[in-house]
Design a protein around this motif. Sequence first.
Motif, PDB file in Angstrom:
ATOM      1  N   ASP A  33       6.555  -0.120  -1.869  1.00  0.00           N
ATOM      2  CA  ASP A  33       6.772  -1.527  -2.218  1.00  0.00           C
ATOM      3  C   ASP A  33       6.493  -1.750  -3.702  1.00  0.00           C
ATOM      4  OD1 ASP A  33       3.973  -1.911  -2.564  1.00  0.00           O
ATOM      5  OD2 ASP A  33       3.704  -2.591  -0.500  1.00  0.00           O
ATOM      6  N   ASN A  73      -2.452   1.539   1.816  1.00  0.00           N
ATOM      7  CA  ASN A  73      -2.732   0.869   0.544  1.00  0.00           C
ATOM      8  C   ASN A  73      -2.903   1.922  -0.549  1.00  0.00           C
ATOM      9  OD1 ASN A  73      -4.747  -0.180  -1.589  1.00  0.00           O
ATOM     10  ND2 ASN A  73      -4.086  -2.046  -0.539  1.00  0.00           N
ATOM     11  N   ARG A  74      -2.152   1.794  -1.618  1.00  0.00           N
ATOM     12  CA  ARG A  74      -2.158   2.804  -2.677  1.00  0.00           C
ATOM     13  C   ARG A  74      -3.535   2.938  -3.332  1.00  0.00           C
ATOM     14  NH1 ARG A  74       1.958   4.882  -5.818  1.00  0.00           N
ATOM     15  NH2 ARG A  74       1.315   5.784  -7.809  1.00  0.00           N
ATOM     16  N   ASN A 113       2.406   0.515  -2.742  1.00  0.00           N
ATOM     17  CA  ASN A 113       1.886   0.867  -1.425  1.00  0.00           C
ATOM     18  C   ASN A 113       2.944   1.619  -0.625  1.00  0.00           C
ATOM     19  OD1 ASN A 113      -0.583  -0.642  -1.891  1.00  0.00           O
ATOM     20  ND2 ASN A 113       0.654  -2.482  -1.585  1.00  0.00           N
ATOM     21  N   LEU A 164       7.803 -10.077   5.397  1.00  0.00           N
ATOM     22  CA  LEU A 164       6.446  -9.718   4.987  1.00  0.00           C
ATOM     23  C   LEU A 164       5.813 -10.945   4.328  1.00  0.00           C
ATOM     24  CD1 LEU A 164       7.161  -6.219   3.407  1.00  0.00           C
ATOM     25  CD2 LEU A 164       6.193  -6.690   5.641  1.00  0.00           C
ATOM     26  N   TRP A 209       4.871   2.875   2.942  1.00  0.00           N
ATOM     27  CA  TRP A 209       5.280   2.541   4.311  1.00  0.00           C
ATOM     28  C   TRP A 209       5.984   3.781   4.856  1.00  0.00           C
ATOM     29  CZ3 TRP A 209       4.662  -2.741   5.911  1.00  0.00           C
ATOM     30  CH2 TRP A 209       4.230  -3.594   4.891  1.00  0.00           C
ATOM     31  N   ALA A 255      -5.432   2.482   5.804  1.00  0.00           N
ATOM     32  CA  ALA A 255      -4.169   2.599   6.523  1.00  0.00           C
ATOM     33  C   ALA A 255      -4.203   1.812   7.818  1.00  0.00           C
ATOM     34  CB  ALA A 255      -3.870   4.066   6.823  1.00  0.00           C
ATOM     35  N   PRO A 315       0.524  -6.473   4.803  1.00  0.00           N
ATOM     36  CA  PRO A 315       1.098  -5.463   5.696  1.00  0.00           C
ATOM     37  C   PRO A 315       1.143  -5.916   7.154  1.00  0.00           C
ATOM     38  CG  PRO A 315      -1.163  -4.888   5.200  1.00  0.00           C
ATOM     39  CD  PRO A 315      -0.851  -6.118   4.399  1.00  0.00           C
ATOM     40  N   TYR A 326       3.369   3.501   9.524  1.00  0.00           N
ATOM     41  CA  TYR A 326       2.043   3.359   8.922  1.00  0.00           C
ATOM     42  C   TYR A 326       2.179   2.728   7.541  1.00  0.00           C
ATOM     43  CZ  TYR A 326       0.029   6.425  12.485  1.00  0.00           C
ATOM     44  OH  TYR A 326      -0.408   6.969  13.672  1.00  0.00           O
ATOM     45  N   PHE A 327       1.276   1.814   7.258  1.00  0.00           N
ATOM     46  CA  PHE A 327       1.121   1.254   5.914  1.00  0.00           C
ATOM     47  C   PHE A 327      -0.120   1.888   5.298  1.00  0.00           C
ATOM     48  CE2 PHE A 327      -1.269  -1.657   3.229  1.00  0.00           C
ATOM     49  CZ  PHE A 327      -0.342  -1.997   2.264  1.00  0.00           C
ATOM     50  N   VAL A 384       1.753  -0.616  11.607  1.00  0.00           N
ATOM     51  CA  VAL A 384       2.366  -1.944  11.529  1.00  0.00           C
ATOM     52  C   VAL A 384       3.487  -2.132  12.543  1.00  0.00           C
ATOM     53  CG1 VAL A 384       1.761  -2.300   9.107  1.00  0.00           C
ATOM     54  CG2 VAL A 384       3.943  -1.221   9.684  1.00  0.00           C
TER      55      VAL A 384
END
Length: 386
Positions: A202, A235-236, A206, A291, A208, A241, A296, A232-233, A244
């Motif tokens: 994104d 976060n960078r 981050n 979104l 996905w 994780a 997420p 799975y999401f 979703v």
Amino acid sequence: MFESTYLNALPAWLSSTPAKWAWVSMTAFASLPGHFNRTIFDAPWATETDNSTLSKALNYINTTNFVAYDERFLHIIGSEATVEHIQELDFQTHEAPCYIPETKQLLFVEWGKPGGDNGIHGWQYLLVVENNTLQKITTDPPVYNLHGCVHFQGKLYGVTDGYGDVETGKLVEIDPISWKATTLFDNFLGQPFAGFNDLEVDPEGNFWMTDSKSGWGRGIVDFTPPNDPSIYFVNRTTTQAKVVWKTTGNANGIAMGPSGKSIYIPDTGVSEFRPSNKNPHGRRMVWAFDLPDGKPVLVNQRFLMSPISYFYDGIRVSGEGWIFAGSGDGVDVIDPESGFVMGSIRTGGGDNIAVSMAFGDHEMWIVGKGGVWHVKNTKAKLKRDW
């Protein structure tokens, strides 16, 4: 120009196009004479018919580069666009295309059995797009069974199936200059992944990722998938994780709209594994979600559409918001609001199968069974802003 009851006349500005076009008359196709039939796995021009006029029109469509169902498709592609089969490879699946604008190269892979070392691939293809020369490369350390790839801020991010009982699926960062590979994520708090299929990044960077049963189904991964196919999401910044989305079908491609506030997911439960089979009654649908404020959480789930034929594998969204999806005979271009297929970019029919794609500014590369195709000089800008 071929004329038929079943085709609209092309506009004058397309009269000198270097490509071969067909603009299907949806009105004429609304009611067909005589006997006709096709399966969901065949393109419309493979329809069996006892009507000679319809048969001639279908045979002509099967020789074209671009097939329009909606006038907007003419303007998205434009009069200067061409399709060229630049690399004729075997009919093994080719996947994970990543265009590297800094070096004008295209990374992609040969995926799955029977290729590689019993289906295990520790190398990738690298195509120099200016002269279409192809070589094999190996990252340091080797990345095995890459399945999906995106380019983001000068780096490549890829996901893998894992292999055998040696390695589980993981997310890796690859430097396209040094080819150094770094594992970023390989478990969900101790739970191994089934085997990743594709990913999206994104605007905030981050991840996905679609965790599927495809690797297990092709015998690349030995252990039984630990859960149903999921997205799975990650976060960078924090690497926190969460799941979703889940399906009892199969998680395949994933793509985000240009604003980063919508996401599109093809469910490909049509593919069954062990034994391998394509079930026409299995899932072959595209879901759309919103979104909220970049969080997420997938909301406003809606059934966007089902492909005209085959099923959607790789999926990407252009800078103008159009959805592009690999669909067997070619790449479909889809309206993200109505879900109508506006047209198809063809890879030549026969055994060729379009699997996935990567965008340049006004060009794209399609990879699949049969090799690599280059679509260039599109009127619409394809590359997005991040």
